[in-house]
Scaffold this motif. Structure first.
Motif, PDB file in Angstrom:
ATOM      1  N   ILE A 137       0.855  -1.184   0.000  1.00 17.90           N
ATOM      2  CA  ILE A 137       0.000   0.000   0.000  1.00 17.90           C
ATOM      3  C   ILE A 137       0.892   1.235   0.000  1.00 17.90           C
ATOM      4  CG2 ILE A 137      -1.830   1.239   1.211  1.00 17.90           C
ATOM      5  CD1 ILE A 137      -2.557  -1.380   2.590  1.00 17.90           C
ATOM      6  N   THR A 138       0.730   2.082  -0.996  1.00 17.94           N
ATOM      7  CA  THR A 138       1.507   3.311  -1.107  1.00 17.94           C
ATOM      8  C   THR A 138       0.561   4.496  -1.224  1.00 17.94           C
ATOM      9  OG1 THR A 138       1.625   3.241  -3.530  1.00 17.94           O
ATOM     10  CG2 THR A 138       3.328   2.035  -2.305  1.00 17.94           C
ATOM     11  N   LEU A 139       1.130   5.690  -1.160  1.00 13.25           N
ATOM     12  CA  LEU A 139       0.292   6.878  -1.305  1.00 13.25           C
ATOM     13  C   LEU A 139      -0.358   6.903  -2.678  1.00 13.25           C
ATOM     14  CD1 LEU A 139      -0.703   9.566  -0.173  1.00 13.25           C
ATOM     15  CD2 LEU A 139       1.402  10.631  -1.018  1.00 13.25           C
ATOM     16  N   ARG A 140       0.336   6.359  -3.662  1.00 10.03           N
ATOM     17  CA  ARG A 140      -0.180   6.385  -5.024  1.00 10.03           C
ATOM     18  C   ARG A 140      -1.393   5.468  -5.214  1.00 10.03           C
ATOM     19  NH1 ARG A 140       3.745   5.946 -10.367  1.00 10.03           N
ATOM     20  NH2 ARG A 140       2.157   6.545 -11.923  1.00 10.03           N
ATOM     21  N   ASN A 141      -1.372   4.308  -4.547  1.00  9.92           N
ATOM     22  CA  ASN A 141      -2.482   3.367  -4.731  1.00  9.92           C
ATOM     23  C   ASN A 141      -3.356   3.228  -3.484  1.00  9.92           C
ATOM     24  OD1 ASN A 141      -1.177   1.650  -2.897  1.00  9.92           O
ATOM     25  ND2 ASN A 141      -0.226   0.420  -4.494  1.00  9.92           N
ATOM     26  N   PHE A 247     -14.290   6.762   5.073  1.00 13.99           N
ATOM     27  CA  PHE A 247     -13.444   6.078   6.048  1.00 13.99           C
ATOM     28  C   PHE A 247     -12.383   5.230   5.360  1.00 13.99           C
ATOM     29  CE2 PHE A 247     -12.827   1.864   7.933  1.00 13.99           C
ATOM     30  CZ  PHE A 247     -12.178   2.176   9.120  1.00 13.99           C
ATOM     31  N   TRP A 248     -12.781   4.422   4.389  1.00 13.48           N
ATOM     32  CA  TRP A 248     -11.846   3.527   3.706  1.00 13.48           C
ATOM     33  C   TRP A 248     -10.837   4.297   2.865  1.00 13.48           C
ATOM     34  CZ3 TRP A 248     -10.751  -1.496   4.321  1.00 13.48           C
ATOM     35  CH2 TRP A 248     -11.650  -2.287   5.021  1.00 13.48           C
ATOM     36  N   ILE A 249     -11.262   5.380   2.238  1.00 13.55           N
ATOM     37  CA  ILE A 249     -10.324   6.183   1.449  1.00 13.55           C
ATOM     38  C   ILE A 249      -9.269   6.807   2.356  1.00 13.55           C
ATOM     39  CG2 ILE A 249     -10.081   8.193  -0.048  1.00 13.55           C
ATOM     40  CD1 ILE A 249     -11.343   5.791  -1.420  1.00 13.55           C
ATOM     41  N   VAL A 250      -9.719   7.373   3.475  1.00 14.67           N
ATOM     42  CA  VAL A 250      -8.771   7.948   4.431  1.00 14.67           C
ATOM     43  C   VAL A 250      -7.822   6.864   4.942  1.00 14.67           C
ATOM     44  CG1 VAL A 250      -8.555   8.990   6.721  1.00 14.67           C
ATOM     45  CG2 VAL A 250     -10.282   9.834   5.117  1.00 14.67           C
ATOM     46  N   LEU A 251      -8.364   5.708   5.245  1.00 13.91           N
ATOM     47  CA  LEU A 251      -7.556   4.596   5.734  1.00 13.91           C
ATOM     48  C   LEU A 251      -6.462   4.214   4.742  1.00 13.91           C
ATOM     49  CD1 LEU A 251      -7.136   2.371   7.873  1.00 13.91           C
ATOM     50  CD2 LEU A 251      -8.820   1.003   6.646  1.00 13.91           C
ATOM     51  N   GLY A 252      -6.839   4.041   3.479  1.00 15.25           N
ATOM     52  CA  GLY A 252      -5.863   3.646   2.471  1.00 15.25           C
ATOM     53  C   GLY A 252      -4.826   4.721   2.193  1.00 15.25           C
ATOM     54  N   VAL A 253      -5.268   5.959   2.091  1.00 13.46           N
ATOM     55  CA  VAL A 253      -4.339   7.057   1.777  1.00 13.46           C
ATOM     56  C   VAL A 253      -3.348   7.281   2.916  1.00 13.46           C
ATOM     57  CG1 VAL A 253      -4.176   9.536   1.360  1.00 13.46           C
ATOM     58  CG2 VAL A 253      -5.904   8.182   0.161  1.00 13.46           C
ATOM     59  N   VAL A 254      -3.839   7.296   4.148  1.00 11.58           N
ATOM     60  CA  VAL A 254      -2.944   7.518   5.288  1.00 11.58           C
ATOM     61  C   VAL A 254      -1.962   6.365   5.437  1.00 11.58           C
ATOM     62  CG1 VAL A 254      -2.836   7.776   7.794  1.00 11.58           C
ATOM     63  CG2 VAL A 254      -4.601   8.975   6.494  1.00 11.58           C
ATOM     64  N   ALA A 255      -2.450   5.135   5.278  1.00 15.81           N
ATOM     65  CA  ALA A 255      -1.548   3.985   5.355  1.00 15.81           C
ATOM     66  C   ALA A 255      -0.483   4.056   4.264  1.00 15.81           C
ATOM     67  CB  ALA A 255      -2.343   2.683   5.230  1.00 15.81           C
ATOM     68  N   GLY A 256      -0.876   4.440   3.056  1.00 18.57           N
ATOM     69  CA  GLY A 256       0.093   4.579   1.974  1.00 18.57           C
ATOM     70  C   GLY A 256       1.101   5.673   2.231  1.00 18.57           C
ATOM     71  N   ILE A 258       2.142   6.798   5.189  1.00 19.49           N
ATOM     72  CA  ILE A 258       3.079   6.371   6.230  1.00 19.49           C
ATOM     73  C   ILE A 258       4.037   5.322   5.689  1.00 19.49           C
ATOM     74  CG2 ILE A 258       3.268   5.289   8.487  1.00 19.49           C
ATOM     75  CD1 ILE A 258       0.553   6.483   9.185  1.00 19.49           C
ATOM     76  N   ASN A 259       3.545   4.406   4.860  1.00 18.90           N
ATOM     77  CA  ASN A 259       4.426   3.394   4.269  1.00 18.90           C
ATOM     78  C   ASN A 259       5.506   4.060   3.402  1.00 18.90           C
ATOM     79  OD1 ASN A 259       3.326   1.055   5.392  1.00 18.90           O
ATOM     80  ND2 ASN A 259       1.786   0.883   3.783  1.00 18.90           N
ATOM     81  N   ASP A 260       5.130   5.070   2.643  1.00 15.34           N
ATOM     82  CA  ASP A 260       6.106   5.797   1.811  1.00 15.34           C
ATOM     83  C   ASP A 260       7.152   6.493   2.681  1.00 15.34           C
ATOM     84  OD1 ASP A 260       4.835   4.944  -0.443  1.00 15.34           O
ATOM     85  OD2 ASP A 260       3.941   6.880  -0.962  1.00 15.34           O
TER      86      ASP A 260
END
Length: 265
Positions: A137-141, A247-256, A258-260
């Motif tokens: 999971i990245t900021l891009r995806n 909620f899910w969009i925020v979850l994915g974007v924030v996780a991406g 932080i991973n980056d």
């Protein structure tokens, strides 16, 4: 690598949980409270009240078990179940009393804690899937990951079991649980085949898996009478799905994100 991914997921889940609580307070809670005003009223002329489930010691509690795929009887129960449509447990007795409905906490505090726990759980699940399939999971995806999670857990199951307010009839809880779980599992596998696999055959199989539970059909109640206005129910379904999507969009974007950051460190 694994520890950092899971840590990023937990942080993202907590942030998404806080965001979800605010969004629900604005859009979902007012509708739930409005719908609760219709509880206990006699059905309209020509309508029959929903039957009490056999073996239930409390007729009111048994009637609430039939209400909806979200089990949205109290704000905290509804908000938690907006994230997990099959959650069967909620506090109803004394929920209108001052002092809260969960371990003496206020409704807002209970809802916030429930969303933090649920957000972290979904984030860890998403991170686990990304590690298993080898697609980080990245900021891009991140938004794509979040959208797929929303589709699998909320939108696709909602085609057969849409979010419903207190006072709405529903089929037996066990039947709904089995159908919902099967739909989530098949939808998740189907989305993986459609989105991440390039073979035409894999994409066709994915579409078949996604459609299978809806072809089979979701369990439906025998009595569809309700005191809650249909317009209010439709508004709640839209609000619940919209807030879970955010909620899910925020979850994915924030996780991406932080991973980056971890990858660059």
């Amino acid at each position: 690598m694994i520890v950092r991914t899971l840590l990023a997921a937990i942080v993202a889940g907590l942030i998404a949980g806080v965001f979800m609580t605010g969004a629900q307070e604005l859009r979902v809670v007012p509708l739930i409270l409005h719908a609760e005003e219709f509880e206990g009223e006699a059905p309209a002329a020509g309508e029959q009240p929903a039957a009490v489930q056999p073996g239930s010691a409390d007729p009111a509690a048994a009637n609430h078990d039939q209400h909806s795929s979200l089990k949205a009887v109290s704000p905290i129960g509804a908000l938690l179940d907006a994230l997990s449509p099959i959650t069967p447990a909620y506090a109803h007795e004394g929920e209108h009393e001052e002092g809260g409905i969960m371990f003496g906490m206020s409704r807002f505090s209970g809802t916030l804690i429930a969303n933090l726990v649920t957000g972290s759980g979904f984030a860890l699940l998403l991170a686990g899937v990304s590690l298993v399939i080898g697609y980080p999971i990245t900021l891009r995806n991140g938004a794509l990951w979040g959208a797929c999670g929303w589709l699998a857990v909320h939108m696709l199951p909602a085609i057969g079991l849409p979010p419903e307010l207190p006072g709405f009839p529903a089929a037996e809880l066990g039947d709904r649980q089995v159908w919902w779980l099967a739909t989530v599992a098949l939808s998740a596998v189907g989305l993986y085949l459609v989105v991440l696999r390039g073979e035409i055959v894999a994409k066709i199989i994915g579409l078949v898996l996604i459609a299978a539970p809806h072809v089979y059909g979701a369990p439906q109640p025998s009595d569809i009478s309700s005191n809650v206005p249909p317009v209010l129910g439709a508004e709640f379904a839209v609000a619940a799905l919209a807030t879970t999507l955010a909620f899910w969009i925020v979850l994915g974007v924030v996780a991406g994100f932080i991973n980056d950051r971890f990858a660059k460190a």
